[in-house]
Motif scaffolding. Structure first.
Motif, PDB file in Angstrom:
ATOM      1  N   PRO A 289       0.831  -1.213   0.000  1.00 19.53           N
ATOM      2  CA  PRO A 289       0.000   0.000   0.000  1.00 19.53           C
ATOM      3  C   PRO A 289       0.865   1.262   0.000  1.00 19.53           C
ATOM      4  O   PRO A 289       1.925   1.302   0.625  1.00 19.53           O
ATOM      5  CB  PRO A 289      -0.800  -0.116   1.302  1.00 19.53           C
ATOM      6  N   ILE A 290       0.396   2.276  -0.690  1.00 13.56           N
ATOM      7  CA  ILE A 290       1.084   3.574  -0.727  1.00 13.56           C
ATOM      8  C   ILE A 290       0.332   4.519   0.204  1.00 13.56           C
ATOM      9  O   ILE A 290      -0.840   4.829  -0.034  1.00 13.56           O
ATOM     10  CB  ILE A 290       1.120   4.140  -2.152  1.00 13.56           C
ATOM     11  N   PRO A 291       0.961   4.984   1.272  1.00 14.12           N
ATOM     12  CA  PRO A 291       0.247   5.840   2.230  1.00 14.12           C
ATOM     13  C   PRO A 291       0.079   7.267   1.725  1.00 14.12           C
ATOM     14  O   PRO A 291       0.874   7.762   0.935  1.00 14.12           O
ATOM     15  CB  PRO A 291       1.145   5.800   3.475  1.00 14.12           C
TER      16      PRO A 291
ATOM     17  N   SER B  16     -24.153  15.119 -11.628  1.00 14.82           N
ATOM     18  CA  SER B  16     -23.457  14.646 -12.827  1.00 14.82           C
ATOM     19  C   SER B  16     -23.343  13.128 -12.772  1.00 14.82           C
ATOM     20  O   SER B  16     -23.409  12.512 -11.717  1.00 14.82           O
ATOM     21  CB  SER B  16     -22.070  15.281 -12.892  1.00 14.82           C
ATOM     22  N   ASN B  17     -23.140  12.511 -13.918  1.00 17.86           N
ATOM     23  CA  ASN B  17     -23.066  11.054 -14.001  1.00 17.86           C
ATOM     24  C   ASN B  17     -21.642  10.530 -14.054  1.00 17.86           C
ATOM     25  O   ASN B  17     -21.405   9.364 -13.746  1.00 17.86           O
ATOM     26  CB  ASN B  17     -23.831  10.547 -15.242  1.00 17.86           C
ATOM     27  N   SER B  18     -20.666  11.352 -14.454  1.00 17.75           N
ATOM     28  CA  SER B  18     -19.290  10.889 -14.610  1.00 17.75           C
ATOM     29  C   SER B  18     -18.323  11.967 -14.136  1.00 17.75           C
ATOM     30  O   SER B  18     -18.604  13.170 -14.257  1.00 17.75           O
ATOM     31  CB  SER B  18     -18.990  10.543 -16.075  1.00 17.75           C
ATOM     32  N   TYR B  19     -17.149  11.482 -13.606  1.00 15.32           N
ATOM     33  CA  TYR B  19     -16.130  12.392 -13.089  1.00 15.32           C
ATOM     34  C   TYR B  19     -14.759  11.885 -13.495  1.00 15.32           C
ATOM     35  O   TYR B  19     -14.586  10.735 -13.913  1.00 15.32           O
ATOM     36  CB  TYR B  19     -16.207  12.491 -11.555  1.00 15.32           C
ATOM     37  N   LEU B  20     -13.762  12.770 -13.329  1.00  6.95           N
ATOM     38  CA  LEU B  20     -12.374  12.419 -13.593  1.00  6.95           C
ATOM     39  C   LEU B  20     -11.581  12.587 -12.297  1.00  6.95           C
ATOM     40  O   LEU B  20     -11.599  13.660 -11.694  1.00  6.95           O
ATOM     41  CB  LEU B  20     -11.791  13.318 -14.689  1.00  6.95           C
ATOM     42  N   MET B  21     -10.874  11.508 -11.858  1.00  5.87           N
ATOM     43  CA  MET B  21     -10.088  11.564 -10.625  1.00  5.87           C
ATOM     44  C   MET B  21      -8.618  11.346 -10.954  1.00  5.87           C
ATOM     45  O   MET B  21      -8.270  10.460 -11.726  1.00  5.87           O
ATOM     46  CB  MET B  21     -10.554  10.492  -9.629  1.00  5.87           C
ATOM     47  N   GLN B  22      -7.751  12.180 -10.333  1.00 10.12           N
ATOM     48  CA  GLN B  22      -6.302  12.055 -10.502  1.00 10.12           C
ATOM     49  C   GLN B  22      -5.678  11.654  -9.172  1.00 10.12           C
ATOM     50  O   GLN B  22      -5.927  12.274  -8.142  1.00 10.12           O
ATOM     51  CB  GLN B  22      -5.693  13.364 -10.988  1.00 10.12           C
ATOM     52  N   LEU B  23      -4.849  10.566  -9.229  1.00  5.13           N
ATOM     53  CA  LEU B  23      -4.138  10.084  -8.052  1.00  5.13           C
ATOM     54  C   LEU B  23      -2.654  10.360  -8.224  1.00  5.13           C
ATOM     55  O   LEU B  23      -2.089  10.104  -9.290  1.00  5.13           O
ATOM     56  CB  LEU B  23      -4.369   8.575  -7.866  1.00  5.13           C
ATOM     57  N   SER B  24      -2.013  10.884  -7.167  1.00  7.80           N
ATOM     58  CA  SER B  24      -0.585  11.186  -7.238  1.00  7.80           C
ATOM     59  C   SER B  24       0.045  10.970  -5.868  1.00  7.80           C
ATOM     60  O   SER B  24      -0.594  11.135  -4.831  1.00  7.80           O
ATOM     61  CB  SER B  24      -0.357  12.624  -7.714  1.00  7.80           C
ATOM     62  N   ALA B  25       1.329  10.584  -5.898  1.00 12.68           N
ATOM     63  CA  ALA B  25       2.113  10.406  -4.680  1.00 12.68           C
ATOM     64  C   ALA B  25       3.569  10.663  -5.022  1.00 12.68           C
ATOM     65  O   ALA B  25       4.025  10.396  -6.140  1.00 12.68           O
ATOM     66  CB  ALA B  25       1.929   9.006  -4.098  1.00 12.68           C
ATOM     67  N   LEU B  26       4.311  11.214  -4.068  1.00 17.06           N
ATOM     68  CA  LEU B  26       5.710  11.537  -4.282  1.00 17.06           C
ATOM     69  C   LEU B  26       6.500  10.260  -4.577  1.00 17.06           C
ATOM     70  O   LEU B  26       6.470   9.301  -3.826  1.00 17.06           O
ATOM     71  CB  LEU B  26       6.292  12.235  -3.038  1.00 17.06           C
ATOM     72  N   GLY B  27       7.202  10.274  -5.724  1.00 20.57           N
ATOM     73  CA  GLY B  27       8.002   9.118  -6.116  1.00 20.57           C
ATOM     74  C   GLY B  27       7.293   8.174  -7.073  1.00 20.57           C
ATOM     75  O   GLY B  27       7.867   7.147  -7.454  1.00 20.57           O
TER      76      GLY B  27
ATOM     77  N   ILE C 131      -5.865   0.068  -7.135  1.00 21.47           N
ATOM     78  CA  ILE C 131      -5.263   0.848  -8.228  1.00 21.47           C
ATOM     79  C   ILE C 131      -3.754   0.853  -8.013  1.00 21.47           C
ATOM     80  O   ILE C 131      -3.267   1.187  -6.925  1.00 21.47           O
ATOM     81  CB  ILE C 131      -5.807   2.278  -8.241  1.00 21.47           C
ATOM     82  N   ASN C 132      -3.011   0.458  -9.025  1.00 20.41           N
ATOM     83  CA  ASN C 132      -1.547   0.390  -8.925  1.00 20.41           C
ATOM     84  C   ASN C 132      -0.898   1.637  -9.527  1.00 20.41           C
ATOM     85  O   ASN C 132      -1.308   2.095 -10.595  1.00 20.41           O
ATOM     86  CB  ASN C 132      -1.017  -0.851  -9.658  1.00 20.41           C
ATOM     87  N   LEU C 133       0.129   2.148  -8.825  1.00 20.96           N
ATOM     88  CA  LEU C 133       0.915   3.275  -9.326  1.00 20.96           C
ATOM     89  C   LEU C 133       2.325   2.795  -9.639  1.00 20.96           C
ATOM     90  O   LEU C 133       2.916   2.012  -8.882  1.00 20.96           O
ATOM     91  CB  LEU C 133       0.983   4.402  -8.282  1.00 20.96           C
TER      92      LEU C 133
END
Length: 792
Positions: free
Chosen positions: A51-53, A88-99, A120-122
């Motif tokens: 897991p990425i904290p 609304s019916n649809s959205y866009l989500m952005q996931l980010s983490a340092l590194g 979800i894998n980064l």
């Protein structure tokens, strides 16, 4: 008619209230009609599935143009996000983490308005970070083993134009009308900029936005000059590696009789391994000055009272030009060349009136001053960084200082036409060579050693009998140890001094100067510190020169070539603590001045008041001190300071002719500074400084209270204007005063600056910078003796 108007007004107000209420209820119904969407996910690393904290999740509308919501994951990598915009019916989500590489995912809720995205894998990513900007309020101050560090926040920078303005907001630091900087009431301090020794004129040309923090050392370590009572180190932000940066400060007086200007400019250019810089700071202070001296002589015939009044026009100007270069031969070898040139003049022309009560004698004279001095300083510095442990280095610094001047004061009696002239042509040369070696043994052990040789040659070209030389050889070593929140350092400095007139006998003295510091950090916020130090105070040029100067027929002042070195023992126990972003410290201290160099006045055989410096026994000071830096809110801060102490003086072996005796007295100092953000680019600051009279072996010496009010306005990112008001509604300011009382005579003198009811100055500042960032070479510059300055 009035009743109809009133009814119409009530009707209009009622109709508008009805409309607003309807719209509010309709809006609430729309909000209630929207659905709440719950988004869950687990974010892990693609290669290890760990897991990425604390992943950052941001949600936009489907096109990615409008922000909808956001959150941060927990330590287990879980995302739980609620979207309160469910129409609304649809959205866009952005996931980010340092590194890790960021990822974008489209969200489509089910019929229950849930979106379970699963795992979800980064992918790991490699990034080059040029800088990190942290938004928030800085901790006001922290304490360490050697110093207290006061951090400079943006509000303090916005409320200031120059480096001196920043210092006014630091508790314990005082800045008077002449821009003289003192620490805990003492002006004999060392000023560093990034560890480089500078003076108050250099600080004036610094931009406020350059300064990152202020380090205060109430008890200087052994590596610093034995003659200073405190150290102020101004730490700057990074400076350009290539390109140009600079600043221009202009000041405008509102009255011709109150010219009080400190114009500055600075310019820096760097490219590759070379960094060139130049700067200028000026001072022009033209004031009407009144000096009053009231004296009484007690004898068998009664009391003779002498009143002297001098009304002078002070015309002081100074122009100091700094220039230098840094050269980086490679990553381990650095060179620095620094120089300055400073012409200055201090003239006090006017008239003198004196009256005696014994025979009602009146003496009047016109006073004409002619004064011109110039000084120059040159230094060459080299530093070598050894491979291995950080901090393992060798530095060598050589410098040369020269002062030349000529001063004429002519008193012309209006009735008799008699002329008395005071002439001095001082000359001073000083050369210095210093080497320091630092060796970190481990993270917990550190050794350093150094040596210094200094030669001063003083003479007066008008007084051929005065030629003075002082040679000082010193060596010092420091051992530091740290473990489990406890730091200790023990140091010893030895100085051998050879001093005397060049054609006479020399006095040779050796001084062992121990220095010890123990610091215990008992928590993340609390600190306890103890320091002990032995210091020295050598006689200065104007104190040694035995030329006679007359100010009226009953007063002369003469130097003393026989002065010996003063020794000082300093002890301090300090408790400090951080409260959220605020800081406070409380301390008790003890200072013992042995062979104290102070002014001594007596009536000589000719019946004239004669003043000279002497070694006048011992003076002890003991008391307590409080300083704080407190954040009232994100837009307001205050910095209070208070010092209360007792003074014990004893003449020792000094033969005063029964004019001195052991005496106890008390004194205190208080200071307060505050700033407030007013909005629309406006800032307001207020500063108050006051010190009660302090007994100095024979006399009580004091100055009047100072208080400043200013209003700043930022018109653009690099342009700022301010309106400064100094000591409003006072009419005059006491800049120096002295009171002596004994069985033989009484003497009370005061020097006042005569000012308007509301003295105001305008200031404009423009600064610019461009280029990558790099620090200048960290070095020190040898301290030189200040020139004795008359009047304000």
């Amino acid at each position: 008619m009035k009743r109809q108007c009133f009814s119409g007004l009530i009707s209009v107000l009622f109709s508008r209230t009805t409309i607003i209420t309807t719209l509010f209820v309709f809006g609430i119904s729309l909000l209630n009609a929207q659905q709440t969407i719950i988004v869950t996910a687990l974010v892990s690393e693609a290669e290890t599935n760990e897991p990425i904290p604390f992943v950052n999740a941001v949600v936009y509308n489907y096109s990615g143009e409008q922000f909808v919501g956001g959150t941060a994951g927990n330590a287990a990598g879980e995302i739980n996000l609620t979207i309160n915009n469910g129409h609304s019916n649809s959205y866009l989500m952005q996931l980010s983490a340092l590194g890790y590489e960021s990822i974008k995912i489209y969200i489509e809720p089910d019929e229950y308005f849930h979106a379970h995205l699963g795992t979800i894998n980064l992918q790991p990513g490699i990034f080059q970070i040029e800088g990190i900007e942290v938004v928030g309020e800085r901790v006001r101050a922290t304490s360490g083993s050697e110093s207290i560090i006061f951090n400079v926040n943006k509000n303090m920078q916005h409320a200031s134009l120059t480096g001196v303005d920043i210092l006014k907001l630091v508790p314990g630091l005082q800045v008077d009308l002449r821009q003289n900087i003192s620490l805990n009431g003492s002006s004999n301090i060392l000023i560093l900029v990034n560890g480089i020794e500078r003076d108050q004129q250099y600080v004036q040309q610094l931009r406020a936005t350059q300064i990152d923090k202020i380090e205060i050392m109430n008890t200087p370590p052994a590596r610093y000059d034995a003659t200073v009572t405190g150290v102020v180190n101004i730490v700057l932000k990074s400076e350009p590696d290539s390109g140009v940066e600079g600043q221009v400060v202009a000041e405008i007086p509102t009255r011709a009789s109150e010219v009080y200007l400190f114009p500055t400019y600075s310019l820096n250019y760097g490219k590759g391994r070379l960094n060139l810089y130049t700067s200028y700071n000026g001072e022009l202070s033209y004031f009407n000055v009144e000096e009053r001296v009231q004296r009484k002589i007690f004898n068998n015939e009664g009391t003779n009272e002498i009143m002297t009044v001098q009304n002078n026009k002070q015309q002081y100007w100074s122009h100091r030009f700094h220039y230098g270069l840094d050269f980086y031969l490679n990553s381990r070898n650095q060179f620095n060349v620094y120089a300055n040139y400073n012409p200055f003049s201090n003239e006090h022309s006017g008239n003198t009136y004196m009256r005696t009560t014994t025979n009602n004698t009146v003496w009047e004279a016109d006073k004409n001053d002619s004064d011109l001095h110039s000084s120059s300083f040159y230094s060459l510095y080299y530093k070598h960084l050894f491979s291995g442990n950080a901090g393992h280095e060798l530095s060598v610094d050589g410098s040369f200082y020269r002062l030349n001047g000529e001063s004429h004061t002519i008193y012309t009696n209006n009735e008799t036409g008699n002329i008395h002239e005071n002439i001095s042509k001082p000359q001073q040369n000083m050369s210095s060579l210093r080497a320091d070696y630092n060796l970190p043994i481990s993270q917990d052990l550190f050794l350093s050693a150094g040596m210094q040789t200094k030669t001063r040659m003083l003479n007066d070209k008008h007084n051929v009998d005065f030629a003075y030389i002082n040679r000082i050889m010193s060596a010092y070593g420091t051992f530091k140890f740290s473990a489990s929140g406890f730091d200790a350092q023990s140091a010893l400095r030895y100085e051998n001094s050879l001093m005397g007139e060049t054609d006479g006998q020399y006095k040779q003295s050796g001084f062992f100067l121990p220095n010890f510091t123990a610091n215990y950090k008992y928590s993340q916020r609390g600190n306890l510190n103890f320091t002990y130090r032995r210091a020295l105070s050598y006689p200065q040029l104007h104190q040694l020169n035995n030329a006679v100067a007359m100010s009226d027929p009953y007063s002369i002042e003469i130097g003393n070539p026989g002065l010996e070195t003063e020794t000082i023992d300093q002890m301090r126990l300090e408790y400090s603590r951080r409260f959220s972003t605020s800081f406070a410290s409380a301390s008790v201290f003890y200072n013992n001045y042995q062979n104290a160099i102070r002014r001594f006045t007596h009536i000589n055989e000719s019946g004239i008041f004669e003043t000279r410096h002497n070694n006048m026994g011992n003076i002890r000071q003991y008391g307590m001190q409080f300083a704080g830096s407190i954040s009232i809110s994100s837009k307001m801060g205050i910095s209070p300071y208070f010092k209360f102490f007792g003074v014990q003086s004893s003449p020792g072996n000094f033969d005063s002719g029964n004019l001195l005796s052991s005496r106890n007295s008390v004194a205190y100092e208080a200071g307060f500074s505050a700033y407030a953000v007013l909005g629309r680019g406006f800032m307001a600051t207020a500063i108050l400084q006051y010190a009660s009279p302090v007994f100095q072996a024979q006399a009580f010496e004091y100055m009047g209270p100072l208080y400043f009010l200013s209003l700043e306005k930022s018109f653009a990112q690099n342009l700022k204007a301010s309106l400064v008001c100094a000591v409003p509604f006072a009419g005059s300011v006491v800049y120096q005063a002295s009171l002596i009382e004994n069985e033989q005579f009484y003497s009370h003198s005061e020097g006042r600056i005569m000012m308007s009811e509301v003295p105001i100055w305008f200031r404009l500042s423009y600064n610019f910078s461009a280029g990558a960032k790099r620090n200048k070479i960290d070095r020190e510059k040898e301290k030189v003796d200040p020139v004795n300055r008359r009047g304000f």
